[in-house]
Design a protein around this motif. Structure first.
Motif, PDB file in Angstrom:
ATOM      1  N   GLY A 194      19.763  34.555  17.267  1.00 12.93           N
ATOM      2  CA  GLY A 194      20.281  35.386  18.342  1.00 12.93           C
ATOM      3  C   GLY A 194      19.473  35.234  19.600  1.00 12.93           C
ATOM      4  N   GLY A 195      20.091  35.502  20.694  1.00  9.32           N
ATOM      5  CA  GLY A 195      19.429  35.464  21.977  1.00  9.32           C
ATOM      6  C   GLY A 195      19.701  36.745  22.747  1.00  9.32           C
ATOM      7  N   GLU A 196      18.806  37.067  23.649  1.00 10.33           N
ATOM      8  CA  GLU A 196      18.953  38.268  24.448  1.00 10.33           C
ATOM      9  C   GLU A 196      18.594  37.965  25.898  1.00 10.33           C
ATOM     10  N   ILE A 197      19.311  38.581  26.827  1.00 10.76           N
ATOM     11  CA  ILE A 197      18.890  38.615  28.212  1.00 10.76           C
ATOM     12  C   ILE A 197      17.927  39.784  28.300  1.00 10.76           C
ATOM     13  N   SER A 198      16.714  39.528  28.770  1.00  7.35           N
ATOM     14  CA  SER A 198      15.644  40.519  28.736  1.00  7.35           C
ATOM     15  C   SER A 198      15.183  40.862  30.154  1.00  7.35           C
ATOM     16  N   TYR A 199      15.065  42.163  30.431  1.00  6.24           N
ATOM     17  CA  TYR A 199      14.579  42.632  31.727  1.00  6.24           C
ATOM     18  C   TYR A 199      13.447  43.634  31.497  1.00  6.24           C
ATOM     19  N   GLN A 200      12.334  43.436  32.183  1.00  6.65           N
ATOM     20  CA  GLN A 200      11.200  44.360  32.127  1.00  6.65           C
ATOM     21  C   GLN A 200      11.003  44.973  33.505  1.00  6.65           C
ATOM     22  N   ARG A 201      10.753  46.283  33.533  1.00  6.97           N
ATOM     23  CA  ARG A 201      10.495  47.009  34.776  1.00  6.97           C
ATOM     24  C   ARG A 201       9.160  47.730  34.642  1.00  6.97           C
ATOM     25  N   GLY A 202       8.169  47.319  35.465  1.00 13.93           N
ATOM     26  CA  GLY A 202       6.857  47.938  35.440  1.00 13.93           C
ATOM     27  C   GLY A 202       6.897  49.347  35.992  1.00 13.93           C
ATOM     28  N   LEU A 203       6.270  50.280  35.290  1.00 17.29           N
ATOM     29  CA  LEU A 203       6.212  51.671  35.734  1.00 17.29           C
ATOM     30  C   LEU A 203       4.852  52.027  36.318  1.00 17.29           C
ATOM     31  N   SER A 204       3.797  51.413  35.761  1.00 17.77           N
ATOM     32  CA  SER A 204       2.428  51.635  36.233  1.00 17.77           C
ATOM     33  C   SER A 204       1.631  50.382  35.905  1.00 17.77           C
ATOM     34  N   ASN A 205       0.304  50.462  35.992  1.00 17.10           N
ATOM     35  CA  ASN A 205      -0.529  49.295  35.693  1.00 17.10           C
ATOM     36  C   ASN A 205      -0.477  48.882  34.228  1.00 17.10           C
TER      37      ASN A 205
END
Length: 164
Positions: free
Chosen positions: A39-50
């Motif tokens: 399986g594959g996934e489109i992955s998005y990460q959003r930084g909230l702090s350090n």
């Protein structure tokens, strides 16, 4: 029970004593793994702090008879090991749908799951690319024939482009 309490206290201590490092505000890419089929996934990460971020993954799983689409969301804690090399852990949940194409009539249903992850990542200094390797256990709350058991684990390799 005593071991669980001690483990939770150690994790809280690690979180409280973690050193701040710079994690990117945004990262977008692919996460490729094997959880009862490729399986594959489109992955998005959003930084909230350090040292905290959110991760959202939209993907599919495919075996000989089962196809599934899943959306997962996780809250992650990130700790620096060395320059550009981090480890992370997180908790989250997800939902999705599945269908079994090997039987007639075709069977399908919904997926609801709780998940966590633990992994390592490396960010290159010269280019804004992040490579990661993680293990994501999943506990399923779905009826029907999606899985033989309510537990699965996914080992995956990720590659993401980091940007602000």
């Amino acid at each position: 029970m005593r071991k669980i309490i001690l483990s939770v206290l150690m994790i809280v201590g690690l979180i409280g004593s973690s050193e701040a490092q710079e994690i990117s505000k945004n990262a977008l890419g692919l996460r490729l793994g094997n959880n009862d089929g490729f399986g594959g996934e489109i992955s998005y990460q959003r930084g909230l702090s350090n040292n905290n971020r959110l991760e959202f993954d939209l993907g599919w799983r495919n075996t000989k008879s089962i196809s599934a689409f899943k959306l997962a969301g996780l809250y992650q804690w990130v700790w620096e090991i060395d320059n550009g090399f981090n480890w992370y852990t997180g908790v989250g949940a997800g939902l999705g749908s599945w269908s079994n194409t090997s039987i007639n009539p075709k069977e399908s249903g919904a997926i609801l799951f709780a998940t966590g992850d633990i992994g390592v990542e490396y960010t290159f200094n010269e280019v804004p690319i992040q490579l990661s390797l993680d293990l994501r256990p999943e506990l399923y709350f779905s009826s029907g024939g999606y899985r033989d058991s309510n537990f699965g684990s996914d080992l995956a390799l990720g590659i993401r482009y980091k940007f602000d």
